[in-house]
Design a protein around this motif. Structure first.
Motif, PDB file in Angstrom:
ATOM      1  N   ARG A  79       0.737  -1.091   0.192  1.00  0.00           N
ATOM      2  CA  ARG A  79       0.149  -0.140  -0.028  1.00  0.00           C
ATOM      3  C   ARG A  79       0.848   1.131   0.125  1.00  0.00           C
ATOM      4  O   ARG A  79       2.131   1.231   0.397  1.00  0.00           O
ATOM      5  CB  ARG A  79      -0.881  -0.057   1.097  1.00  0.00           C
ATOM      6  CG  ARG A  79      -0.385   0.045   2.481  1.00  0.00           C
ATOM      7  CD  ARG A  79      -1.419   0.141   3.730  1.00  0.00           C
ATOM      8  NE  ARG A  79      -1.989   1.295   3.726  1.00  0.00           N
ATOM      9  CZ  ARG A  79      -3.224   1.693   4.307  1.00  0.00           C
ATOM     10  NH1 ARG A  79      -3.678   0.462   4.695  1.00  0.00           N
ATOM     11  NH2 ARG A  79      -3.775   2.660   4.317  1.00  0.00           N
ATOM     12  N   ASP A 104     -13.856   0.981  -3.102  1.00  0.00           N
ATOM     13  CA  ASP A 104     -12.697   1.382  -3.956  1.00  0.00           C
ATOM     14  C   ASP A 104     -12.398   2.885  -3.656  1.00  0.00           C
ATOM     15  O   ASP A 104     -13.223   3.736  -4.240  1.00  0.00           O
ATOM     16  CB  ASP A 104     -12.660   0.947  -5.203  1.00  0.00           C
ATOM     17  CG  ASP A 104     -11.087   1.329  -5.827  1.00  0.00           C
ATOM     18  OD1 ASP A 104     -10.315   1.636  -5.232  1.00  0.00           O
ATOM     19  OD2 ASP A 104     -11.093   1.732  -7.155  1.00  0.00           O
ATOM     20  N   THR A 134     -10.198  -1.101  -0.930  1.00  0.00           N
ATOM     21  CA  THR A 134      -8.949  -0.877  -1.596  1.00  0.00           C
ATOM     22  C   THR A 134      -8.917   0.507  -1.947  1.00  0.00           C
ATOM     23  O   THR A 134      -9.854   1.278  -1.857  1.00  0.00           O
ATOM     24  CB  THR A 134      -9.395  -1.769  -3.088  1.00  0.00           C
ATOM     25  OG1 THR A 134     -10.324  -1.158  -3.645  1.00  0.00           O
ATOM     26  CG2 THR A 134      -9.141  -3.169  -2.801  1.00  0.00           C
ATOM     27  N   TYR A 135      -7.521   0.782  -2.222  1.00  0.00           N
ATOM     28  CA  TYR A 135      -7.300   2.304  -2.394  1.00  0.00           C
ATOM     29  C   TYR A 135      -6.583   2.406  -3.777  1.00  0.00           C
ATOM     30  O   TYR A 135      -5.937   1.685  -4.211  1.00  0.00           O
ATOM     31  CB  TYR A 135      -6.307   2.847  -1.269  1.00  0.00           C
ATOM     32  CG  TYR A 135      -7.014   2.639  -0.027  1.00  0.00           C
ATOM     33  CD1 TYR A 135      -7.962   4.077   0.481  1.00  0.00           C
ATOM     34  CD2 TYR A 135      -6.955   1.812   0.728  1.00  0.00           C
ATOM     35  CE1 TYR A 135      -8.363   4.010   1.665  1.00  0.00           C
ATOM     36  CE2 TYR A 135      -7.341   1.699   2.017  1.00  0.00           C
ATOM     37  CZ  TYR A 135      -8.058   2.940   2.293  1.00  0.00           C
ATOM     38  OH  TYR A 135      -8.941   2.850   3.668  1.00  0.00           O
ATOM     39  N   SER A 136      -7.000   3.499  -4.767  1.00  0.00           N
ATOM     40  CA  SER A 136      -6.535   3.690  -5.921  1.00  0.00           C
ATOM     41  C   SER A 136      -6.319   5.073  -6.196  1.00  0.00           C
ATOM     42  O   SER A 136      -6.556   5.956  -5.239  1.00  0.00           O
ATOM     43  CB  SER A 136      -7.489   3.276  -6.939  1.00  0.00           C
ATOM     44  OG  SER A 136      -8.712   4.009  -6.965  1.00  0.00           O
ATOM     45  N   ASN A 137      -5.739   5.463  -7.215  1.00  0.00           N
ATOM     46  CA  ASN A 137      -5.398   7.027  -7.596  1.00  0.00           C
ATOM     47  C   ASN A 137      -6.777   7.726  -8.112  1.00  0.00           C
ATOM     48  O   ASN A 137      -6.782   9.001  -8.752  1.00  0.00           O
ATOM     49  CB  ASN A 137      -4.393   6.839  -8.598  1.00  0.00           C
ATOM     50  CG  ASN A 137      -2.888   6.633  -7.738  1.00  0.00           C
ATOM     51  OD1 ASN A 137      -2.761   6.889  -6.842  1.00  0.00           O
ATOM     52  ND2 ASN A 137      -2.121   6.006  -8.608  1.00  0.00           N
ATOM     53  N   TYR A 138      -7.828   6.790  -8.129  1.00  0.00           N
ATOM     54  CA  TYR A 138      -9.054   7.555  -8.835  1.00  0.00           C
ATOM     55  C   TYR A 138      -9.535   8.532  -7.996  1.00  0.00           C
ATOM     56  O   TYR A 138      -9.450   8.451  -6.914  1.00  0.00           O
ATOM     57  CB  TYR A 138      -9.959   6.231  -9.331  1.00  0.00           C
ATOM     58  CG  TYR A 138      -9.727   5.374 -10.562  1.00  0.00           C
ATOM     59  CD1 TYR A 138      -9.530   5.922 -11.735  1.00  0.00           C
ATOM     60  CD2 TYR A 138      -9.486   4.158 -10.146  1.00  0.00           C
ATOM     61  CE1 TYR A 138      -9.100   5.259 -12.742  1.00  0.00           C
ATOM     62  CE2 TYR A 138      -9.147   3.307 -11.305  1.00  0.00           C
ATOM     63  CZ  TYR A 138      -8.829   3.666 -12.218  1.00  0.00           C
ATOM     64  OH  TYR A 138      -8.595   3.088 -13.394  1.00  0.00           O
ATOM     65  N   THR A 149      -6.881   7.265  -2.701  1.00  0.00           N
ATOM     66  CA  THR A 149      -5.662   7.172  -1.502  1.00  0.00           C
ATOM     67  C   THR A 149      -5.758   8.191  -0.578  1.00  0.00           C
ATOM     68  O   THR A 149      -5.918   9.291  -0.942  1.00  0.00           O
ATOM     69  CB  THR A 149      -4.289   7.038  -2.191  1.00  0.00           C
ATOM     70  OG1 THR A 149      -4.459   5.936  -3.399  1.00  0.00           O
ATOM     71  CG2 THR A 149      -3.136   6.824  -1.495  1.00  0.00           C
TER      72      THR A 149
END
Length: 252
Positions: A34, A128, A109-113, A131
């Motif tokens: 992460r 989702d 979950t983590y994302s750059n979106y 971050t």
């Protein structure tokens, strides 16, 4: 500082210690791929830190010290819930949540979106998040998703049973009500508690029919219950289920 941990929980973890003023905190540390550091508190009061590889222990300790007030607040809330005989929701990855009577696992979950996504996949509720989202933001996302899901379900069930019963509400409101699962005004507006989305669909149907029948009989007389029974013979069982399980349909 913190709750007394179960012996089994203590034996499974390696603990790290950090001092914040006069307070000494113990925490467990898990490394992963992460990109951000996460701090969570489990149902036993155990502080759990997840961190990217390469982040120093001293940096993690500094972050915990900065988050001290938040940690103490969460520990106090947990103790208060346990004192009342309730297990509070922590809104963490792997926790179980009810949806239409079925227990689903929360997967975060983590994302750059920049925009978050919430939905169901298999036996899980998927979030989702961008971050940097904290657990309070995750809680907010899940609450909004629950409300929107229930809005769609409630409208569909009301439309179905309105045609059966022959009454048509002028307005449908989805609310968070402390003491009611639903209500019907003399003007023909129906309000439903969004937390019903956690109950089995049969329970939702009972509450919908209950409120629609109030459009015919605006009291709880024998005539009213006879009307409910005509359209939903199993109403007594559902009414009893709600009384027994109201604490289960709790988002806190």
């Amino acid at each position: 500082m913190g709750l007394k941990l179960e012996e089994a929980a203590q034996s499974k973890h390696k603990f790290f210690t950090v001092k914040a003023g006069d307070i000494e905190l113990r925490y467990t540390l898990a490394r992963s791929r992460r990109k951000t550091i996460g701090i969570a508190i489990d149902k036993n009061g155990l502080i759990k830190v997840t961190s990217p590889f390469g982040v120093s222990e001293s940096y993690i300790n500094e972050l915990i010290q900065k988050k001290l007030q938040w940690i103490l607040k969460k520990l106090a809330e947990l103790e208060a819930h346990l004192a009342n005989g309730k297990t509070p929701k922590l809104f963490q990855d792997g926790e179980k949540f009810l949806y239409l009577g079925k227990e689903l696992e929360l997967k975060i979950t983590y994302s750059n979106y920049k925009k978050a996504y919430t939905g169901i996949k298999g036996e899980s509720i998927i979030i989702d998040a961008p971050t940097g989202f904290n657990l309070e933001a995750v809680k907010h996302l899940l609450r909004l998703w629950y409300i929107e899901q229930f809005r769609q379900i409630a409208v569909q069930r009301i439309e179905h049973y309105s045609a059966v019963i022959g009454v048509f509400p002028k307005k449908i409101a989805i609310r968070e009500q402390k003491t009611r699962w639903g209500s019907c005004s003399t003007g023909g507006s129906i309000s439903l508690n969004w937390k019903l989305v956690m109950a089995p669909l049969e329970i939702v149907d009972y509450v919908v029919i209950h409120e629609l029948c109030h459009m015919k009989v605006m009291n709880h007389s024998k005539e009213f219950w006879d009307t409910v029974g005509a359209y939903f013979p199993n109403y007594k069982d559902c009414r009893g289920w709600l009384k027994r399980n109201s604490n289960v349909l709790d988002f806190e």
